[in-house]
Design a protein around this motif. Structure first.
Motif, short mmCIF file in Angstrom:
data_model
loop_
_atom_site.label_atom_id
_atom_site.label_comp_id
_atom_site.label_asym_id
_atom_site.label_seq_id
_atom_site.Cartn_x
_atom_site.Cartn_y
_atom_site.Cartn_z
N TYR A 21 -4.20 5.93 10.37
CA TYR A 21 -4.23 5.37 9.02
C TYR A 21 -3.88 6.46 8.01
N HIS A 22 -4.43 7.65 8.19
CA HIS A 22 -4.14 8.77 7.31
C HIS A 22 -2.65 9.08 7.31
N ASP A 23 -2.06 9.14 8.50
CA ASP A 23 -0.63 9.43 8.60
C ASP A 23 0.22 8.37 7.91
N ALA A 24 -0.14 7.10 8.12
CA ALA A 24 0.61 6.00 7.51
C ALA A 24 0.49 6.04 5.99
N LEU A 25 -0.69 6.29 5.49
CA LEU A 25 -0.90 6.34 4.05
C LEU A 25 -0.17 7.53 3.44
N GLU A 26 -0.19 8.65 4.13
CA GLU A 26 0.53 9.83 3.65
C GLU A 26 2.04 9.56 3.57
N THR A 27 2.56 8.86 4.55
CA THR A 27 3.98 8.51 4.55
C THR A 27 4.30 7.55 3.41
N ARG A 28 3.42 6.58 3.19
CA ARG A 28 3.63 5.65 2.07
C ARG A 28 3.66 6.39 0.73
N ILE A 29 2.78 7.36 0.57
CA ILE A 29 2.75 8.14 -0.68
C ILE A 29 4.05 8.92 -0.84
N ASP A 30 4.49 9.56 0.23
CA ASP A 30 5.75 10.31 0.18
C ASP A 30 6.91 9.41 -0.23
N LEU A 31 7.01 8.23 0.39
CA LEU A 31 8.09 7.30 0.07
C LEU A 31 8.00 6.81 -1.38
N ALA A 32 6.80 6.52 -1.82
CA ALA A 32 6.62 6.04 -3.19
C ALA A 32 6.98 7.11 -4.20
N ILE A 92 0.30 4.98 -6.96
CA ILE A 92 0.38 6.20 -6.16
C ILE A 92 -0.92 6.99 -6.31
N GLU A 93 -1.45 7.04 -7.51
CA GLU A 93 -2.73 7.72 -7.73
C GLU A 93 -3.83 7.07 -6.90
N ARG A 94 -3.83 5.73 -6.85
CA ARG A 94 -4.85 5.03 -6.05
C ARG A 94 -4.70 5.38 -4.57
N MET A 95 -3.46 5.44 -4.10
CA MET A 95 -3.25 5.80 -2.70
C MET A 95 -3.70 7.23 -2.43
#
Length: 69
Positions: A54-65, A6-9
């Motif tokens: 890409y920013h939106d997708a990565l932000e969503t992945r972080i939220d889910l994680a 998560i830190e890397r993301m």
């Protein structure tokens, strides 16, 4: 404690946000942009949109994680 992946993301997201911001400022305010050929300007706008997606997708992945921790 936040998991390493998560830190890397989050680091990746911060770098992406910085690059997207710089590109957006270039497109919006730099007079050089207006002097570029139309096809290059179009490609830069395409790149900007892709970076935002890409920013939106990565932000969503972080939220889910973070929720699943």
């Amino acid at each position: 404690m936040t998991a390493p992946h998560i830190e890397r993301m989050k680091e990746e997201l911060a770098q992406l946000a910085d690059r997207t911001n710089k590109l957006s400022k270039f497109i919006a305010a730099n007079p050089i942009f207006k002097q570029l050929p139309a096809d290059e300007r179009d490609l830069m706008r395409d790149q900007q949109r892709a970076m935002m997606e890409y920013h939106d997708a990565l932000e969503t992945r972080i939220d889910l994680a973070e929720r699943s921790q």
